[in-house]
Design an enzyme around this catalytic site. Sequence first.
Site, PDB file in Angstrom:
ATOM      1  N   HIS A 133       0.827  -1.206   0.000  1.00 56.72           N
ATOM      2  CA  HIS A 133       0.000   0.000   0.000  1.00 56.72           C
ATOM      3  C   HIS A 133       0.862   1.257   0.000  1.00 56.72           C
ATOM      4  O   HIS A 133       2.069   1.205   0.232  1.00 56.72           O
ATOM      5  CB  HIS A 133      -0.908   0.025   1.234  1.00 56.72           C
ATOM      6  CG  HIS A 133      -2.073  -0.903   1.148  1.00 56.72           C
ATOM      7  ND1 HIS A 133      -1.966  -2.245   1.420  1.00 56.72           N
ATOM      8  CD2 HIS A 133      -3.380  -0.688   0.820  1.00 56.72           C
ATOM      9  CE1 HIS A 133      -3.161  -2.822   1.267  1.00 56.72           C
ATOM     10  NE2 HIS A 133      -4.026  -1.895   0.902  1.00 56.72           N
ATOM     11  N   LYS A 137      -1.126   4.959   4.577  1.00 53.78           N
ATOM     12  CA  LYS A 137      -2.063   4.041   5.229  1.00 53.78           C
ATOM     13  C   LYS A 137      -1.664   3.882   6.698  1.00 53.78           C
ATOM     14  O   LYS A 137      -0.490   3.662   7.015  1.00 53.78           O
ATOM     15  CB  LYS A 137      -2.056   2.682   4.518  1.00 53.78           C
ATOM     16  CG  LYS A 137      -3.100   1.706   5.044  1.00 53.78           C
ATOM     17  CD  LYS A 137      -3.170   0.467   4.163  1.00 53.78           C
ATOM     18  CE  LYS A 137      -4.130  -0.567   4.726  1.00 53.78           C
ATOM     19  NZ  LYS A 137      -5.497  -0.034   4.867  1.00 53.78           N
TER      20      LYS A 137
END
EC number: 1.17.1.8
Length: 248
Positions: A133, A137
Site C-alpha cells: 500500500h 495508510k
Amino acid sequence: MIKVSVIGAHGRMGRTVVGAVESAEDMEVSQRLDAGDSFDLIKPDNTDIAVDFTVPSVTLSNVLELISRDVSVVVGTTGWTEEKYEKIRTALADHPNVGVFIAPNFAISAVLADYFAGVAARYFESAEVIELHHPDKVDAPSGTAIHTAHTIADARRAAKLGSIPDGTQNGTSARGEVIDGIHVHAVRLRGLNAHEEVLLGNAGEQLTIRADSFDRGSFMPGVLLAVRTMAQQGHSGLTIGLNSFLNL
C-alpha cells in the site's frame, strides 16, 4: 432515491464516495460529516444508509452512535477485531431493524482474490500473503490481508492440513506477522495504492493470486453495491465481507 449520508466526507475515500453517490441515478447525498461535526445531523428520516470511511480510532464509536439513532451503515474503515465486532452485535440486539455492513475491501478484484485463495489453499502445503500500500495508510497489515489470512487458515483447517513448513531459526522478525498461522508481509511504498498477493506452493509448483487497485475509484462499485443491497433488501444485524452480496 436512496438517501446516503457520508461520514468522513472530506477525506480521500470520503470525497470519492460522495462523487460516486452523486453520479448514481438512484442515490443522493443527504449529509456530509467530518471530524467535529455533530451526529445530530443524521436521522432516519433523512438517511437510508450512512457510509463510514474515517479512521480505525473512531469508526467503532461512529457505528455505535449510528446504531443508537436507528440508522444502518456501510463501513469501509479498517482496523476491526472480533472484540469490536462483538460490541456491534451487542448494540444491534436492541435495534433489530438496523444493519451494519463491514467490508475489509470493496474492490471486486480483491474480494475475488480472497475467495479464490480460500478455494486453492486446501491444495497447497505452503501459503503466504503480501500486501502493498501507499505509505499514508495508518494500519499494517491491512484489513484485507488479515481477512485473507483467516480465509486461508479456515480452508486449511477444513482440509485437515498441518502447520505450514518453516525451518527459520534466526531473523524471524523478517518473516512478517503470523495471523492464524499464516505469514503476512506489509509493504509501504510511495507510488502504490492497494495491492495484495497470495503465494501458494507445493514441491515443484507455485500458484500466485494477485489483485491490484490502482485508483480509489476501483472501490466504488462495491460501495454502491453494498448501499443498494442494504437499502433495498433491508439487511439487519452484522454482515462482514462483500462476498456476502456477490453470491460466491
